[in-house]
Design an enzyme around this catalytic site. Structure first.
Site, mmCIF file in Angstrom:
data_model
loop_
_atom_site.group_PDB
_atom_site.id
_atom_site.type_symbol
_atom_site.label_atom_id
_atom_site.label_comp_id
_atom_site.label_asym_id
_atom_site.label_seq_id
_atom_site.Cartn_x
_atom_site.Cartn_y
_atom_site.Cartn_z
ATOM 1 N N HIS A 131 -25.265 29.217 74.070
ATOM 2 C CA HIS A 131 -24.849 30.816 74.523
ATOM 3 C C HIS A 131 -23.242 30.626 73.816
ATOM 4 O O HIS A 131 -22.620 29.688 73.830
ATOM 5 C CB HIS A 131 -24.629 30.836 75.967
ATOM 6 C CG HIS A 131 -24.173 32.208 76.668
ATOM 7 N ND1 HIS A 131 -22.914 32.227 76.719
ATOM 8 C CD2 HIS A 131 -24.992 33.057 77.103
ATOM 9 C CE1 HIS A 131 -22.780 33.679 77.367
ATOM 10 N NE2 HIS A 131 -24.006 33.981 77.595
ATOM 11 N N ASP A 208 -24.314 22.726 79.887
ATOM 12 C CA ASP A 208 -24.384 23.960 80.360
ATOM 13 C C ASP A 208 -25.502 24.242 81.377
ATOM 14 O O ASP A 208 -26.669 24.381 81.002
ATOM 15 C CB ASP A 208 -24.231 24.818 79.273
ATOM 16 C CG ASP A 208 -24.392 26.296 79.380
ATOM 17 O OD1 ASP A 208 -24.618 26.556 80.499
ATOM 18 O OD2 ASP A 208 -24.166 27.230 78.628
ATOM 19 N N GLN A 211 -28.540 28.457 83.372
ATOM 20 C CA GLN A 211 -29.859 28.539 83.458
ATOM 21 C C GLN A 211 -30.572 27.516 84.143
ATOM 22 O O GLN A 211 -31.591 27.826 84.714
ATOM 23 C CB GLN A 211 -30.465 29.127 82.081
ATOM 24 C CG GLN A 211 -29.877 30.063 81.542
ATOM 25 C CD GLN A 211 -30.144 31.555 81.933
ATOM 26 O OE1 GLN A 211 -30.988 31.858 82.746
ATOM 27 N NE2 GLN A 211 -29.225 32.502 81.588
ATOM 28 N N LYS A 234 -26.522 33.707 88.918
ATOM 29 C CA LYS A 234 -27.830 33.641 88.526
ATOM 30 C C LYS A 234 -28.581 32.836 89.170
ATOM 31 O O LYS A 234 -29.826 32.778 88.975
ATOM 32 C CB LYS A 234 -27.734 32.830 87.022
ATOM 33 C CG LYS A 234 -26.880 33.831 85.781
ATOM 34 C CD LYS A 234 -27.190 33.003 84.636
ATOM 35 C CE LYS A 234 -26.176 33.282 83.602
ATOM 36 N NZ LYS A 234 -26.236 34.688 82.667
ATOM 37 N N CYS A 373 -26.078 36.862 73.580
ATOM 38 C CA CYS A 373 -24.939 36.096 73.332
ATOM 39 C C CYS A 373 -25.477 34.748 72.845
ATOM 40 O O CYS A 373 -24.675 33.903 73.051
ATOM 41 C CB CYS A 373 -24.194 35.778 74.536
ATOM 42 S SG CYS A 373 -23.486 37.261 75.603
HETATM 43 N N1 PMP Z 1 -24.514 29.913 79.208
HETATM 44 C C1 PMP Z 1 -25.997 30.177 79.340
HETATM 45 C C2 PMP Z 1 -26.932 29.464 78.988
HETATM 46 C C3 PMP Z 1 -26.148 31.615 79.745
HETATM 47 O O1 PMP Z 1 -27.296 32.075 80.023
HETATM 48 C C4 PMP Z 1 -24.853 32.294 80.398
HETATM 49 C C5 PMP Z 1 -25.103 33.574 81.119
HETATM 50 N N2 PMP Z 1 -25.788 34.594 80.178
HETATM 51 C C6 PMP Z 1 -23.641 31.720 80.358
HETATM 52 C C7 PMP Z 1 -23.419 30.345 79.909
HETATM 53 C C8 PMP Z 1 -22.383 32.137 80.979
HETATM 54 O O2 PMP Z 1 -22.513 32.518 82.176
HETATM 55 P P1 PMP Z 1 -21.395 33.403 82.825
HETATM 56 O O3 PMP Z 1 -21.718 34.646 82.444
HETATM 57 O O4 PMP Z 1 -21.888 33.096 84.268
HETATM 58 O O5 PMP Z 1 -20.202 32.760 82.749
#
Ligand code: PMP
Length: 416
Positions: A131, A208, A211, A234, A373
Protein backbone atom coordinates in the site's frame (compact mmCIF):
# COMPACT_ATOMS: atom_id res chain seq x y z
CA UNK A 1 -32.32 -11.71 -0.38
CA UNK A 2 -32.55 -14.71 1.87
CA UNK A 3 -30.59 -14.70 5.08
CA UNK A 4 -31.11 -18.38 5.75
CA UNK A 5 -27.81 -19.64 4.33
CA UNK A 6 -25.91 -17.54 6.77
CA UNK A 7 -24.30 -20.08 9.03
CA UNK A 8 -21.34 -20.14 6.66
CA UNK A 9 -18.00 -21.45 7.82
CA UNK A 10 -17.72 -21.05 11.55
CA UNK A 11 -19.80 -17.94 12.23
CA UNK A 12 -23.49 -17.39 12.87
CA UNK A 13 -23.65 -14.57 10.36
CA UNK A 14 -27.38 -13.88 10.78
CA UNK A 15 -26.79 -13.14 14.46
CA UNK A 16 -23.73 -11.04 13.69
CA UNK A 17 -25.65 -8.98 11.11
CA UNK A 18 -28.24 -8.05 13.72
CA UNK A 19 -25.47 -6.21 15.61
CA UNK A 20 -24.70 -3.87 12.68
CA UNK A 21 -27.28 -1.06 12.38
CA UNK A 22 -26.02 0.10 8.99
CA UNK A 23 -26.85 -3.28 7.45
CA UNK A 24 -30.53 -2.51 8.03
CA UNK A 25 -30.49 0.39 5.63
CA UNK A 26 -31.38 0.47 1.98
CA UNK A 27 -29.76 2.09 -1.03
CA UNK A 28 -32.69 3.36 -3.06
CA UNK A 29 -35.10 0.45 -2.71
CA UNK A 30 -32.38 -2.20 -2.47
CA UNK A 31 -30.91 -3.62 0.72
CA UNK A 32 -27.32 -2.47 1.26
CA UNK A 33 -24.73 -5.07 0.33
CA UNK A 34 -21.47 -3.80 1.77
CA UNK A 35 -18.45 -5.34 0.05
CA UNK A 36 -15.81 -2.73 0.91
CA UNK A 37 -14.52 -3.80 4.31
CA UNK A 38 -10.91 -3.66 3.10
CA UNK A 39 -11.40 0.12 2.94
CA UNK A 40 -13.12 0.31 6.31
CA UNK A 41 -15.28 -2.15 8.20
CA UNK A 42 -18.76 -1.48 9.50
CA UNK A 43 -19.23 -1.04 13.27
CA UNK A 44 -21.37 -3.15 15.58
CA UNK A 45 -23.74 -1.59 18.11
CA UNK A 46 -21.33 -2.63 20.89
CA UNK A 47 -18.57 -0.41 19.49
CA UNK A 48 -20.89 2.52 18.80
CA UNK A 49 -22.26 2.21 22.34
CA UNK A 50 -18.81 1.99 23.94
CA UNK A 51 -17.77 5.24 22.29
CA UNK A 52 -21.09 6.95 23.14
CA UNK A 53 -20.93 5.67 26.74
CA UNK A 54 -17.48 7.20 27.17
CA UNK A 55 -18.68 10.61 26.00
CA UNK A 56 -21.95 10.38 27.93
CA UNK A 57 -20.56 9.22 31.28
CA UNK A 58 -16.77 9.40 31.56
CA UNK A 59 -15.45 12.08 29.21
CA UNK A 60 -12.25 13.69 30.50
CA UNK A 61 -8.68 13.84 29.26
CA UNK A 62 -6.64 10.68 29.96
CA UNK A 63 -3.44 10.83 32.04
CA UNK A 64 -4.14 14.37 33.21
CA UNK A 65 -6.54 15.03 36.12
CA UNK A 66 -6.87 13.35 39.50
CA UNK A 67 -10.64 13.72 39.77
CA UNK A 68 -12.96 10.75 39.28
CA UNK A 69 -13.83 11.26 35.60
CA UNK A 70 -10.19 11.72 34.65
CA UNK A 71 -9.24 8.55 36.51
CA UNK A 72 -12.03 6.64 34.77
CA UNK A 73 -10.97 7.96 31.36
CA UNK A 74 -7.36 6.96 32.03
CA UNK A 75 -8.34 3.48 33.23
CA UNK A 76 -10.60 2.88 30.19
CA UNK A 77 -7.93 4.10 27.77
CA UNK A 78 -5.26 1.91 29.36
CA UNK A 79 -7.61 -1.07 29.44
CA UNK A 80 -8.02 -0.68 25.67
CA UNK A 81 -4.22 -0.71 25.31
CA UNK A 82 -3.96 -3.92 27.34
CA UNK A 83 -6.68 -5.51 25.18
CA UNK A 84 -4.90 -4.59 21.95
CA UNK A 85 -1.58 -5.94 23.27
CA UNK A 86 -3.21 -9.21 24.28
CA UNK A 87 -5.10 -9.45 20.98
CA UNK A 88 -1.85 -9.49 18.99
CA UNK A 89 0.01 -11.71 21.46
CA UNK A 90 2.17 -9.17 23.27
CA UNK A 91 2.48 -9.74 27.03
CA UNK A 92 3.46 -6.08 27.58
CA UNK A 93 0.89 -3.25 27.04
CA UNK A 94 3.79 -0.75 26.86
CA UNK A 95 4.69 -2.24 23.46
CA UNK A 96 1.53 -0.59 22.05
CA UNK A 97 1.64 3.06 21.01
CA UNK A 98 -1.81 4.33 20.16
CA UNK A 99 -2.04 6.01 16.76
CA UNK A 100 -4.75 6.86 14.24
CA UNK A 101 -3.94 3.71 12.32
CA UNK A 102 -1.41 2.15 10.00
CA UNK A 103 -0.43 5.29 8.10
CA UNK A 104 0.48 7.13 11.28
CA UNK A 105 2.21 4.06 12.74
CA UNK A 106 4.43 3.60 9.69
CA UNK A 107 5.29 7.29 9.63
CA UNK A 108 6.14 7.10 13.32
CA UNK A 109 8.74 4.42 12.55
CA UNK A 110 10.00 6.32 9.50
CA UNK A 111 10.55 9.46 11.56
CA UNK A 112 11.49 8.13 14.98
CA UNK A 113 13.59 5.14 13.88
CA UNK A 114 14.61 5.42 10.21
CA UNK A 115 15.72 9.04 10.13
CA UNK A 116 17.90 8.50 13.16
CA UNK A 117 19.32 5.10 12.24
CA UNK A 118 19.76 5.08 8.47
CA UNK A 119 22.94 6.19 6.69
CA UNK A 120 23.81 6.70 3.04
CA UNK A 121 23.79 3.38 1.19
CA UNK A 122 21.68 1.56 3.78
CA UNK A 123 18.81 -0.30 2.19
CA UNK A 124 15.10 -0.68 2.92
CA UNK A 125 13.49 -3.69 1.31
CA UNK A 126 9.81 -3.38 0.34
CA UNK A 127 7.57 -5.40 -1.96
CA UNK A 128 5.70 -4.36 -5.07
CA UNK A 129 2.40 -5.23 -3.41
CA UNK A 130 2.68 -2.59 -0.68
CA UNK A 131 0.00 0.00 0.00
CA UNK A 132 1.30 3.54 -0.63
CA UNK A 133 1.44 4.05 3.13
CA UNK A 134 4.19 1.41 3.24
CA UNK A 135 6.12 3.02 0.37
CA UNK A 136 5.90 6.80 0.56
CA UNK A 137 7.12 7.19 4.20
CA UNK A 138 10.22 5.17 3.23
CA UNK A 139 10.77 7.24 0.07
CA UNK A 140 10.73 10.36 2.24
CA UNK A 141 13.06 8.80 4.82
CA UNK A 142 15.39 7.58 2.06
CA UNK A 143 15.50 11.08 0.54
CA UNK A 144 16.52 12.51 3.92
CA UNK A 145 19.12 9.86 4.80
CA UNK A 146 20.58 8.68 1.49
CA UNK A 147 19.18 5.21 2.03
CA UNK A 148 18.11 3.16 -0.99
CA UNK A 149 14.78 1.38 -1.59
CA UNK A 150 14.60 -2.09 -3.10
CA UNK A 151 11.52 -4.10 -3.99
CA UNK A 152 10.65 -7.79 -3.98
CA UNK A 153 8.86 -8.34 -7.33
CA UNK A 154 5.56 -10.19 -7.91
CA UNK A 155 4.76 -13.35 -9.84
CA UNK A 156 2.07 -13.40 -12.52
CA UNK A 157 -0.35 -14.99 -10.07
CA UNK A 158 0.02 -12.33 -7.38
CA UNK A 159 2.54 -13.91 -5.03
CA UNK A 160 5.88 -12.51 -3.93
CA UNK A 161 8.65 -13.70 -6.25
CA UNK A 162 11.23 -14.77 -3.68
CA UNK A 163 13.62 -16.36 -6.19
CA UNK A 164 16.06 -13.41 -5.94
CA UNK A 165 15.60 -12.81 -2.22
CA UNK A 166 19.25 -13.47 -1.46
CA UNK A 167 20.39 -10.66 -3.73
CA UNK A 168 17.73 -8.26 -2.40
CA UNK A 169 18.07 -8.97 1.31
CA UNK A 170 21.73 -8.47 2.24
CA UNK A 171 23.87 -7.07 5.04
CA UNK A 172 23.11 -3.62 3.57
CA UNK A 173 19.41 -4.09 4.38
CA UNK A 174 18.44 -2.31 7.60
CA UNK A 175 14.67 -2.79 7.36
CA UNK A 176 12.29 -5.14 5.62
CA UNK A 177 8.79 -3.62 5.48
CA UNK A 178 6.19 -6.02 4.14
CA UNK A 179 2.43 -6.26 4.14
CA UNK A 180 0.82 -9.04 6.18
CA UNK A 181 -2.04 -9.16 3.66
CA UNK A 182 -2.26 -7.25 0.40
CA UNK A 183 -5.25 -4.93 0.17
CA UNK A 184 -5.31 -5.15 -3.63
CA UNK A 185 -4.36 -8.78 -4.36
CA UNK A 186 -5.48 -10.40 -1.12
CA UNK A 187 -2.15 -12.24 -0.91
CA UNK A 188 -0.87 -13.47 2.46
CA UNK A 189 2.92 -13.31 2.08
CA UNK A 190 5.00 -15.79 4.15
CA UNK A 191 5.74 -13.18 6.81
CA UNK A 192 7.26 -15.52 9.39
CA UNK A 193 9.89 -16.72 6.92
CA UNK A 194 10.52 -13.14 5.77
CA UNK A 195 10.96 -11.86 9.33
CA UNK A 196 13.44 -14.68 9.98
CA UNK A 197 15.31 -13.91 6.76
CA UNK A 198 15.51 -10.22 7.69
CA UNK A 199 16.86 -11.02 11.15
CA UNK A 200 19.42 -13.41 9.63
CA UNK A 201 21.06 -10.45 7.83
CA UNK A 202 20.73 -8.15 10.85
CA UNK A 203 17.76 -6.15 9.52
CA UNK A 204 14.60 -5.22 11.41
CA UNK A 205 11.20 -6.34 10.13
CA UNK A 206 8.02 -4.24 9.98
CA UNK A 207 4.74 -5.95 9.13
CA UNK A 208 1.91 -3.81 7.78
CA UNK A 209 -0.98 -5.33 9.70
CA UNK A 210 -3.76 -3.10 8.33
CA UNK A 211 -5.45 -6.02 6.55
CA UNK A 212 -3.85 -8.89 8.46
CA UNK A 213 -4.84 -8.13 12.04
CA UNK A 214 -8.61 -7.84 11.34
CA UNK A 215 -8.76 -11.18 9.52
CA UNK A 216 -6.11 -13.60 10.76
CA UNK A 217 -5.01 -14.56 14.30
CA UNK A 218 -1.70 -12.75 14.91
CA UNK A 219 0.86 -13.48 17.61
CA UNK A 220 3.77 -11.03 17.58
CA UNK A 221 5.70 -13.12 20.10
CA UNK A 222 5.69 -16.06 17.71
CA UNK A 223 6.10 -13.92 14.60
CA UNK A 224 8.99 -12.03 16.23
CA UNK A 225 8.47 -8.96 14.03
CA UNK A 226 9.99 -5.72 15.31
CA UNK A 227 7.07 -3.52 14.29
CA UNK A 228 3.42 -4.26 13.48
CA UNK A 229 1.01 -1.55 12.34
CA UNK A 230 -2.69 -1.80 13.23
CA UNK A 231 -5.75 0.00 11.80
CA UNK A 232 -8.66 -0.16 14.25
CA UNK A 233 -11.21 1.04 11.70
CA UNK A 234 -10.74 -2.07 9.57
CA UNK A 235 -11.42 -4.41 12.52
CA UNK A 236 -14.86 -3.11 13.60
CA UNK A 237 -13.33 -0.22 15.57
CA UNK A 238 -13.89 3.54 15.16
CA UNK A 239 -12.06 5.59 12.54
CA UNK A 240 -8.83 7.11 13.89
CA UNK A 241 -8.25 4.17 16.25
CA UNK A 242 -5.28 1.85 16.01
CA UNK A 243 -1.71 1.50 17.05
CA UNK A 244 1.87 0.54 16.52
CA UNK A 245 3.33 -2.55 18.17
CA UNK A 246 7.10 -2.35 18.60
CA UNK A 247 9.56 -4.35 20.65
CA UNK A 248 10.06 -2.50 23.89
CA UNK A 249 13.84 -2.13 23.56
CA UNK A 250 13.32 -0.42 20.21
CA UNK A 251 10.75 1.98 21.63
CA UNK A 252 13.16 2.78 24.49
CA UNK A 253 15.93 3.61 21.99
CA UNK A 254 13.81 5.53 19.52
CA UNK A 255 13.40 9.30 19.47
CA UNK A 256 9.94 10.74 20.02
CA UNK A 257 7.82 11.32 16.91
CA UNK A 258 5.64 14.30 17.86
CA UNK A 259 6.57 16.74 20.62
CA UNK A 260 4.03 18.22 23.03
CA UNK A 261 2.09 17.59 26.20
CA UNK A 262 2.39 14.35 28.17
CA UNK A 263 5.26 12.90 26.11
CA UNK A 264 7.81 14.67 28.36
CA UNK A 265 9.27 14.00 31.77
CA UNK A 266 10.78 17.48 32.28
CA UNK A 267 10.98 20.58 30.10
CA UNK A 268 13.81 23.13 30.41
CA UNK A 269 14.46 26.26 28.36
CA UNK A 270 16.74 24.47 25.94
CA UNK A 271 15.85 20.79 26.14
CA UNK A 272 13.44 18.22 27.50
CA UNK A 273 13.54 14.68 28.78
CA UNK A 274 11.05 12.05 27.73
CA UNK A 275 8.22 10.27 29.45
CA UNK A 276 8.44 6.50 29.70
CA UNK A 277 7.39 4.16 26.91
CA UNK A 278 4.81 4.20 25.34
CA UNK A 279 3.78 7.72 26.49
CA UNK A 280 6.95 9.17 24.93
CA UNK A 281 5.14 8.66 21.60
CA UNK A 282 1.70 9.94 22.60
CA UNK A 283 1.89 13.74 22.41
CA UNK A 284 -1.13 15.89 23.11
CA UNK A 285 -4.73 14.84 23.64
CA UNK A 286 -5.14 11.41 22.18
CA UNK A 287 -8.02 9.64 20.38
CA UNK A 288 -9.35 8.42 23.73
CA UNK A 289 -12.95 7.57 22.81
CA UNK A 290 -11.83 5.87 19.61
CA UNK A 291 -9.31 3.60 21.32
CA UNK A 292 -11.95 2.71 23.93
CA UNK A 293 -14.25 1.84 21.01
CA UNK A 294 -11.45 -0.30 19.60
CA UNK A 295 -11.33 -2.14 22.92
CA UNK A 296 -15.02 -3.01 22.44
CA UNK A 297 -14.27 -4.16 18.86
CA UNK A 298 -11.58 -6.48 20.21
CA UNK A 299 -14.05 -7.89 22.76
CA UNK A 300 -16.43 -8.53 19.86
CA UNK A 301 -13.82 -10.26 17.68
CA UNK A 302 -12.53 -12.33 20.61
CA UNK A 303 -16.07 -13.50 21.37
CA UNK A 304 -16.37 -14.67 17.74
CA UNK A 305 -12.89 -16.22 17.91
CA UNK A 306 -10.26 -15.17 15.38
CA UNK A 307 -9.92 -18.76 14.11
CA UNK A 308 -13.63 -18.64 13.26
CA UNK A 309 -13.25 -15.20 11.67
CA UNK A 310 -10.53 -16.60 9.42
CA UNK A 311 -12.51 -19.79 8.66
CA UNK A 312 -15.50 -17.70 7.57
CA UNK A 313 -13.25 -15.60 5.36
CA UNK A 314 -11.76 -18.68 3.68
CA UNK A 315 -15.27 -20.01 3.10
CA UNK A 316 -16.71 -16.86 1.55
CA UNK A 317 -13.54 -16.15 -0.44
CA UNK A 318 -13.64 -19.66 -1.96
CA UNK A 319 -17.27 -19.11 -2.89
CA UNK A 320 -16.55 -15.70 -4.42
CA UNK A 321 -13.50 -16.90 -6.36
CA UNK A 322 -15.50 -19.79 -7.78
CA UNK A 323 -18.52 -17.68 -8.75
CA UNK A 324 -16.46 -14.86 -10.25
CA UNK A 325 -14.45 -17.30 -12.35
CA UNK A 326 -17.64 -19.04 -13.51
CA UNK A 327 -18.82 -15.78 -15.09
CA UNK A 328 -15.41 -15.11 -16.65
CA UNK A 329 -14.07 -12.38 -14.36
CA UNK A 330 -10.29 -11.87 -14.51
CA UNK A 331 -8.99 -12.12 -10.97
CA UNK A 332 -5.78 -10.43 -9.83
CA UNK A 333 -4.08 -12.34 -7.06
CA UNK A 334 -3.91 -15.96 -5.93
CA UNK A 335 -6.85 -18.26 -6.65
CA UNK A 336 -6.34 -20.42 -3.55
CA UNK A 337 -8.31 -19.05 -0.57
CA UNK A 338 -5.86 -20.66 1.86
CA UNK A 339 -3.05 -18.30 0.83
CA UNK A 340 -5.08 -15.15 0.56
CA UNK A 341 -7.63 -12.98 2.32
CA UNK A 342 -11.03 -11.83 1.15
CA UNK A 343 -10.09 -8.72 -0.80
CA UNK A 344 -10.64 -9.77 -4.42
CA UNK A 345 -9.58 -7.48 -7.28
CA UNK A 346 -11.05 -8.23 -10.66
CA UNK A 347 -12.01 -7.06 -14.13
CA UNK A 348 -15.31 -8.14 -15.62
CA UNK A 349 -15.43 -8.29 -19.41
CA UNK A 350 -14.07 -4.93 -20.58
CA UNK A 351 -16.19 -2.83 -18.26
CA UNK A 352 -14.13 -0.13 -16.61
CA UNK A 353 -14.10 -0.66 -12.82
CA UNK A 354 -15.62 2.77 -12.23
CA UNK A 355 -18.56 1.96 -14.53
CA UNK A 356 -18.92 -1.37 -12.79
CA UNK A 357 -19.00 0.25 -9.35
CA UNK A 358 -21.59 2.78 -10.56
CA UNK A 359 -23.93 0.08 -11.88
CA UNK A 360 -23.45 -2.06 -8.78
CA UNK A 361 -24.33 0.93 -6.62
CA UNK A 362 -27.69 1.02 -8.38
CA UNK A 363 -28.20 -2.52 -7.09
CA UNK A 364 -27.28 -1.43 -3.55
CA UNK A 365 -23.86 -3.08 -3.78
CA UNK A 366 -20.85 -1.16 -2.48
CA UNK A 367 -17.52 -2.20 -3.98
CA UNK A 368 -14.34 -0.21 -4.46
CA UNK A 369 -12.98 0.77 -7.87
CA UNK A 370 -9.59 2.37 -8.38
CA UNK A 371 -5.91 1.70 -7.76
CA UNK A 372 -6.48 0.91 -4.07
CA UNK A 373 -3.41 2.96 -3.09
CA UNK A 374 -1.37 0.25 -4.82
CA UNK A 375 -0.15 1.82 -8.04
CA UNK A 376 2.87 -0.50 -8.22
CA UNK A 377 0.46 -3.44 -8.34
CA UNK A 378 -1.61 -1.79 -11.08
CA UNK A 379 1.59 -1.14 -13.09
CA UNK A 380 2.79 -4.72 -12.60
CA UNK A 381 -0.41 -6.13 -14.09
CA UNK A 382 -0.88 -3.42 -16.73
CA UNK A 383 -4.24 -2.01 -15.59
CA UNK A 384 -5.13 1.52 -14.44
CA UNK A 385 -7.57 0.26 -11.83
CA UNK A 386 -9.47 -2.80 -10.67
CA UNK A 387 -12.86 -3.46 -9.13
CA UNK A 388 -12.47 -4.88 -5.62
CA UNK A 389 -14.97 -6.75 -3.49
CA UNK A 390 -13.91 -7.44 0.10
CA UNK A 391 -15.61 -9.36 2.86
CA UNK A 392 -15.85 -9.49 6.61
CA UNK A 393 -17.70 -11.30 9.37
CA UNK A 394 -21.13 -9.96 8.34
CA UNK A 395 -21.02 -10.96 4.67
CA UNK A 396 -22.89 -13.93 3.23
CA UNK A 397 -22.70 -16.23 0.22
CA UNK A 398 -26.01 -14.71 -0.88
CA UNK A 399 -24.38 -11.30 -1.08
CA UNK A 400 -21.62 -12.76 -3.25
CA UNK A 401 -24.28 -14.26 -5.51
CA UNK A 402 -26.04 -10.88 -5.73
CA UNK A 403 -22.71 -9.33 -6.77
CA UNK A 404 -22.26 -11.90 -9.53
CA UNK A 405 -25.81 -11.38 -10.82
CA UNK A 406 -25.33 -7.61 -10.85
CA UNK A 407 -22.07 -8.05 -12.77
CA UNK A 408 -23.94 -9.83 -15.52
CA UNK A 409 -26.29 -6.81 -15.75
CA UNK A 410 -23.36 -4.43 -15.95
CA UNK A 411 -21.80 -6.63 -18.61
CA UNK A 412 -25.00 -6.37 -20.69
CA UNK A 413 -24.96 -2.57 -20.47
CA UNK A 414 -21.26 -1.91 -21.04
CA UNK A 415 -19.50 -5.12 -22.03
CA UNK A 416 -17.96 -5.77 -25.41
N1 PMP B 1 -1.81 -0.81 4.48
C1 PMP B 1 -2.78 -1.55 3.94
C2 PMP B 1 -2.44 -2.93 3.45
C3 PMP B 1 -4.07 -1.05 3.85
O1 PMP B 1 -5.04 -1.78 3.30
C4 PMP B 1 -4.35 0.26 4.34
C5 PMP B 1 -5.73 0.86 4.25
N2 PMP B 1 -6.32 0.77 3.00
C6 PMP B 1 -3.30 0.98 4.90
C7 PMP B 1 -2.06 0.42 4.96
C8 PMP B 1 -3.52 2.36 5.46
O2 PMP B 1 -4.26 2.23 6.60
P1 PMP B 1 -4.96 3.49 7.31
O3 PMP B 1 -5.77 4.15 6.26
O4 PMP B 1 -5.76 2.86 8.38
O5 PMP B 1 -3.89 4.36 7.83
Amino acid sequence: MSVTRERSGALDVARIRADFPVLERTVGDKPLIYLDSAATSQKPRQVIQAEADFYAHHNANAHRGIYLLAEEATAMYEEARAKLARFIGSPDPATIVFTRGTTESTNLVAYAWARRELREGDEILLTEMEHHSNIVPWQLAARDTGAVLRYIPLTDDGLLDLSELETLLTERTRLLAVTGMSNSLGTLPPIKELVEAAHAVGALALVDGAQLVPHVPVDVTELDCDFLTISGHKMLGPTASGGLYAKRELLERMDPFLGGGHMIEEVFHDRSTWNEVPFKFEAGTMNIAQEIGLGAAIDYLEALGMDNVRAHEVHITEHALRRLQEVGARIFGPLDAEVRGGAISFWYKDVHPHDLATILNEEGIAIRAGHHCSQLVMRRYGVPATARASFYVYNTDDEVDALVEALAKAGDVFGS
